[in-house]
Design a protein around this motif. Structure first.
Motif, PDB file in Angstrom:
ATOM      1  N   GLY A  97     -14.322 -41.875  65.008  1.00  0.00           N
ATOM      2  CA  GLY A  97     -15.659 -42.621  65.093  1.00  0.00           C
ATOM      3  C   GLY A  97     -16.732 -41.344  65.040  1.00  0.00           C
ATOM      4  O   GLY A  97     -18.073 -41.548  65.395  1.00  0.00           O
ATOM      5  N   PHE A  98     -16.431 -40.007  64.340  1.00  0.00           N
ATOM      6  CA  PHE A  98     -17.247 -38.942  64.254  1.00  0.00           C
ATOM      7  C   PHE A  98     -18.643 -39.542  63.573  1.00  0.00           C
ATOM      8  O   PHE A  98     -19.725 -39.260  63.993  1.00  0.00           O
ATOM      9  N   ASN A  99     -18.567 -40.033  62.197  1.00  0.00           N
ATOM     10  CA  ASN A  99     -19.973 -40.398  61.665  1.00  0.00           C
ATOM     11  C   ASN A  99     -20.622 -41.476  62.224  1.00  0.00           C
ATOM     12  O   ASN A  99     -21.826 -41.525  62.319  1.00  0.00           O
ATOM     13  N   SER A 100     -19.601 -42.632  62.807  1.00  0.00           N
ATOM     14  CA  SER A 100     -20.307 -43.826  63.295  1.00  0.00           C
ATOM     15  C   SER A 100     -20.980 -43.562  64.562  1.00  0.00           C
ATOM     16  O   SER A 100     -22.303 -43.842  64.894  1.00  0.00           O
ATOM     17  N   ASN A 101     -20.472 -42.484  65.340  1.00  0.00           N
ATOM     18  CA  ASN A 101     -21.164 -41.934  66.775  1.00  0.00           C
ATOM     19  C   ASN A 101     -22.443 -41.379  66.298  1.00  0.00           C
ATOM     20  O   ASN A 101     -23.651 -41.652  67.000  1.00  0.00           O
ATOM     21  N   ILE A 102     -22.433 -40.547  65.378  1.00  0.00           N
ATOM     22  CA  ILE A 102     -23.689 -39.947  65.001  1.00  0.00           C
ATOM     23  C   ILE A 102     -24.845 -40.758  64.397  1.00  0.00           C
ATOM     24  O   ILE A 102     -26.146 -40.912  64.860  1.00  0.00           O
ATOM     25  N   GLY A 103     -24.418 -41.796  63.572  1.00  0.00           N
ATOM     26  CA  GLY A 103     -25.198 -42.849  63.203  1.00  0.00           C
ATOM     27  C   GLY A 103     -25.900 -43.560  64.337  1.00  0.00           C
ATOM     28  O   GLY A 103     -27.237 -43.851  64.241  1.00  0.00           O
ATOM     29  N   LYS A 104     -25.233 -43.809  65.327  1.00  0.00           N
ATOM     30  CA  LYS A 104     -25.417 -44.706  66.451  1.00  0.00           C
ATOM     31  C   LYS A 104     -26.673 -43.927  67.121  1.00  0.00           C
ATOM     32  O   LYS A 104     -27.632 -44.357  67.617  1.00  0.00           O
ATOM     33  N   ALA A 105     -26.488 -42.730  67.501  1.00  0.00           N
ATOM     34  CA  ALA A 105     -27.409 -41.851  68.145  1.00  0.00           C
ATOM     35  C   ALA A 105     -28.547 -41.795  67.436  1.00  0.00           C
ATOM     36  O   ALA A 105     -29.850 -41.904  68.054  1.00  0.00           O
ATOM     37  N   ALA A 106     -28.528 -41.448  66.217  1.00  0.00           N
ATOM     38  CA  ALA A 106     -29.636 -41.739  65.431  1.00  0.00           C
ATOM     39  C   ALA A 106     -30.544 -42.803  65.267  1.00  0.00           C
ATOM     40  O   ALA A 106     -31.605 -42.735  65.334  1.00  0.00           O
ATOM     41  N   GLN A 107     -29.768 -43.963  65.112  1.00  0.00           N
ATOM     42  CA  GLN A 107     -30.435 -45.425  65.283  1.00  0.00           C
ATOM     43  C   GLN A 107     -31.170 -45.615  66.515  1.00  0.00           C
ATOM     44  O   GLN A 107     -32.417 -46.155  66.588  1.00  0.00           O
ATOM     45  N   ARG A 108     -30.314 -45.270  67.822  1.00  0.00           N
ATOM     46  CA  ARG A 108     -31.274 -45.330  68.973  1.00  0.00           C
ATOM     47  C   ARG A 108     -32.469 -44.422  68.943  1.00  0.00           C
ATOM     48  O   ARG A 108     -33.539 -45.148  69.523  1.00  0.00           O
ATOM     49  N   PHE A 109     -32.509 -43.203  68.408  1.00  0.00           N
ATOM     50  CA  PHE A 109     -33.471 -42.462  68.551  1.00  0.00           C
ATOM     51  C   PHE A 109     -34.694 -43.158  67.543  1.00  0.00           C
ATOM     52  O   PHE A 109     -35.816 -43.128  67.985  1.00  0.00           O
ATOM     53  N   ILE A 110     -34.569 -43.713  66.348  1.00  0.00           N
ATOM     54  CA  ILE A 110     -35.470 -44.235  65.572  1.00  0.00           C
ATOM     55  C   ILE A 110     -35.983 -45.647  66.120  1.00  0.00           C
ATOM     56  O   ILE A 110     -37.167 -45.716  66.039  1.00  0.00           O
ATOM     57  N   THR A 111     -35.320 -46.293  66.686  1.00  0.00           N
ATOM     58  CA  THR A 111     -35.541 -47.637  67.245  1.00  0.00           C
ATOM     59  C   THR A 111     -36.495 -47.318  68.549  1.00  0.00           C
ATOM     60  O   THR A 111     -37.528 -47.778  68.707  1.00  0.00           O
ATOM     61  N   GLU A 112     -36.311 -46.415  69.212  1.00  0.00           N
ATOM     62  CA  GLU A 112     -37.020 -45.768  70.289  1.00  0.00           C
ATOM     63  C   GLU A 112     -38.276 -45.322  69.956  1.00  0.00           C
ATOM     64  O   GLU A 112     -39.477 -45.815  70.364  1.00  0.00           O
ATOM     65  N   ARG A 113     -38.469 -44.549  68.899  1.00  0.00           N
ATOM     66  CA  ARG A 113     -39.667 -43.926  68.439  1.00  0.00           C
ATOM     67  C   ARG A 113     -40.619 -44.883  67.555  1.00  0.00           C
ATOM     68  O   ARG A 113     -41.845 -44.800  67.821  1.00  0.00           O
ATOM     69  N   THR A 114     -39.916 -45.494  66.657  1.00  0.00           N
ATOM     70  CA  THR A 114     -40.713 -46.824  66.083  1.00  0.00           C
ATOM     71  C   THR A 114     -41.395 -47.688  67.232  1.00  0.00           C
ATOM     72  O   THR A 114     -42.300 -48.410  66.661  1.00  0.00           O
ATOM     73  N   GLY A 115     -40.622 -48.108  68.319  1.00  0.00           N
ATOM     74  CA  GLY A 115     -41.216 -48.920  69.328  1.00  0.00           C
ATOM     75  C   GLY A 115     -42.339 -48.398  69.839  1.00  0.00           C
ATOM     76  O   GLY A 115     -43.270 -49.208  70.346  1.00  0.00           O
ATOM     77  N   GLN A 116     -42.692 -47.037  69.973  1.00  0.00           N
ATOM     78  CA  GLN A 116     -43.624 -46.403  70.327  1.00  0.00           C
ATOM     79  C   GLN A 116     -44.858 -46.148  69.502  1.00  0.00           C
ATOM     80  O   GLN A 116     -45.913 -45.450  69.838  1.00  0.00           O
ATOM     81  N   GLY A 117     -44.700 -46.734  68.080  1.00  0.00           N
ATOM     82  CA  GLY A 117     -45.639 -46.800  67.266  1.00  0.00           C
ATOM     83  C   GLY A 117     -45.562 -45.464  66.547  1.00  0.00           C
ATOM     84  O   GLY A 117     -46.604 -45.129  65.620  1.00  0.00           O
ATOM     85  N   GLN A 118     -44.615 -44.648  66.461  1.00  0.00           N
ATOM     86  CA  GLN A 118     -44.500 -43.399  65.932  1.00  0.00           C
ATOM     87  C   GLN A 118     -43.921 -43.438  64.359  1.00  0.00           C
ATOM     88  O   GLN A 118     -42.916 -44.415  64.072  1.00  0.00           O
ATOM     89  N   ASN A 119     -44.225 -42.730  63.363  1.00  0.00           N
ATOM     90  CA  ASN A 119     -43.456 -42.714  62.322  1.00  0.00           C
ATOM     91  C   ASN A 119     -42.307 -41.519  62.103  1.00  0.00           C
ATOM     92  O   ASN A 119     -42.625 -40.566  62.874  1.00  0.00           O
ATOM     93  N   VAL A 120     -41.132 -42.104  61.428  1.00  0.00           N
ATOM     94  CA  VAL A 120     -40.074 -41.119  61.565  1.00  0.00           C
ATOM     95  C   VAL A 120     -39.825 -40.811  60.205  1.00  0.00           C
ATOM     96  O   VAL A 120     -39.523 -41.789  59.310  1.00  0.00           O
ATOM     97  N   ASP A 121     -39.451 -39.667  59.860  1.00  0.00           N
ATOM     98  CA  ASP A 121     -39.032 -39.024  58.581  1.00  0.00           C
ATOM     99  C   ASP A 121     -37.636 -38.730  58.828  1.00  0.00           C
ATOM    100  O   ASP A 121     -37.076 -38.101  59.857  1.00  0.00           O
ATOM    101  N   LEU A 122     -36.728 -38.863  57.822  1.00  0.00           N
ATOM    102  CA  LEU A 122     -35.257 -38.640  57.966  1.00  0.00           C
ATOM    103  C   LEU A 122     -34.841 -37.728  56.723  1.00  0.00           C
ATOM    104  O   LEU A 122     -35.319 -37.604  55.674  1.00  0.00           O
ATOM    105  N   GLU A 123     -34.110 -36.598  57.285  1.00  0.00           N
ATOM    106  CA  GLU A 123     -33.559 -35.856  56.386  1.00  0.00           C
ATOM    107  C   GLU A 123     -31.964 -35.650  56.656  1.00  0.00           C
ATOM    108  O   GLU A 123     -31.750 -34.963  57.420  1.00  0.00           O
ATOM    109  N   PRO A 124     -31.154 -36.659  55.993  1.00  0.00           N
ATOM    110  CA  PRO A 124     -29.812 -36.422  56.228  1.00  0.00           C
ATOM    111  C   PRO A 124     -28.968 -35.497  55.544  1.00  0.00           C
ATOM    112  O   PRO A 124     -29.431 -35.106  54.580  1.00  0.00           O
ATOM    113  N   ILE A 125     -28.080 -34.860  56.157  1.00  0.00           N
ATOM    114  CA  ILE A 125     -27.240 -33.769  55.662  1.00  0.00           C
ATOM    115  C   ILE A 125     -25.622 -34.465  55.846  1.00  0.00           C
ATOM    116  O   ILE A 125     -25.227 -34.983  56.593  1.00  0.00           O
TER     117      ILE A 125
END
Length: 363
Positions: A97-125
């Motif tokens: 679950g290495f990659n999926s766990n990181i994806g879930k944590a990132a998605q929670r962050f994105i959902t939380e920030r966009t819910g607050q009306g913030q813009n989110v830029d992504l730089e995946p590595i």
């Protein structure tokens, strides 16, 4: 029910798969040892750089006496309207679950920030993170507007960002995990710093797998910019390993002779901790503004570099654990198929004996 020939073919196939997973586990264990060693070797430099900056902060004022401005723009805090999220995943799969766990944590962050009306830029590595976000979110649109000539040899272009969506992929870093070289990480750090200094983004966050040892690791969201306290990791969210995952990792490490404990501090790390901490009055040749301008970008680059090294080690540990579980499951399946094959063969033999006895009795 399958016949004996089909069962033999399947047993042979599962045995071949077991050989592959066993070999993958050995390779992952060897790569894990090297990744651990490299991550631990990078610690003394990070400690010394942090101590130098802390020493500079203790002995100088963070505000310019003449202008009243903060010495370095990376220390300036603003209201977060646009944030950058650097997601560090792996290049390959078969890591549990290495990659999926990181994806879930990132998605929670994105959902939380966009819910607050913030813009989110992504730089995946990493290939897995790039492949995941390329399908979901559009790429950022930059337009070159005006050309400036500093001299006859250099040309610069101004760029304007045209934001179409609240979530966009600002950049992709495909080969950064292959060798994890500090020069390449420095380029990424300077790009992030330039965007922060231009106030294009108001905060920078990292999502990666923090690695201390095989049995001590977690997925974290760490705030990188602005810098609030030097040397302190500002963790805004963390997901610990479950007890089941920890036990599986310990079993896999024990089978390959990999240490599950965090190594003790080396003499170099102990000396690095003392560097610049003596209670004496240092005399700096350069002005504090110049020192901050030179050292702050290196500090950010070191933070990203260390996160990459830990993520690489965690990926190898996850793959070693996953392949160990696959090898064990293959062995259990072989035992189950062998038992079934023996039962089918014994039933066939019994049936033939009954037919022979019945024919003889009929005569």
């Amino acid at each position: 029910m399958a016949n004996v020939l089909d069962l033999r073919r399947r047993i042979r196939s599962v045995k071949n798969t077991r050989q592959i997973t066993k070999a993958m586990k050995m390779v992952s264990a060897a790569k894990l040892r090297r990744a651990q060693e490299r991550a631990f070797q990078a610690r003394p430099y990070a400690l010394m750089l942090t101590n130098v900056l802390e020493s500079l902060v203790r002995r100088t004022d963070l505000f310019n006496e003449q202008t009243g401005d903060i010495m370095h723009p990376l220390l300036v805090e603003r209201e977060e309207k646009s944030v950058l999220l650097i997601v560090i995943a792996g290049d390959k799969g078969f890591a549990g679950g290495f990659n999926s766990n990181i994806g879930k944590a990132a998605q929670r962050f994105i959902t939380e920030r966009t819910g607050q009306g913030q813009n989110v830029d992504l730089e995946p590595i990493g290939k897995k993170a790039i492949g995941f976000y390329k399908k979901r979110f559009p790429a950022a649109n930059y337009e070159k507007t005006e050309e400036h000539y500093d001299n006859e040899l250099s040309t610069h272009f101004d760029t304007i960002r045209h934001r179409a969506e609240p979530i966009e992929v600002a950049a992709e870093h495909l080969d950064l995990l292959l060798k994890t070289e500090f020069d390449a990480v420095s380029k990424l750090a300077h790009s992030v710093i330039e965007r922060y200094e231009r106030a294009e983004i108001d905060g920078v966050y990292l999502v990666y797998n923090e690695f201390k040892s095989v049995m001590s690791q977690r997925v974290v969201v760490e705030k990188l910019l602005p810098i609030r306290k030097l040397g302190a990791h500002e963790i805004t969210a963390a997901e610990e390993m479950t007890e089941e995952q920890r036990e599986a990792a310990i079993r896999a490490a024990a089978s390959e002779g990999v240490s599950v404990l965090e190594p003790e501090e080396t003499v170099m790390e102990q000396e690095a901790k003392k560097f610049g901490t003596a209670d004496v009055d240092y005399i700096f040749d350069q002005a504090p503004e110049r020192l901050f301008k030179h050292l702050m970008p290196r500090y950010i680059a070191t933070q990203i570099f260390h996160a990459l090294l830990e993520s690489v080690a965690a990926e190898h540990a996850a793959r070693m654990t996953a392949t160990d579980a696959a090898t064990k499951n293959a062995g259990d399946l072989i035992d189950s198929l062998s038992l079934t094959m023996n039962r089918v063969r014994q039933a066939a033999i019994t049936k033939e004996i009954i037919e022979i006895v019945s024919g003889a009795a009929a005569l």
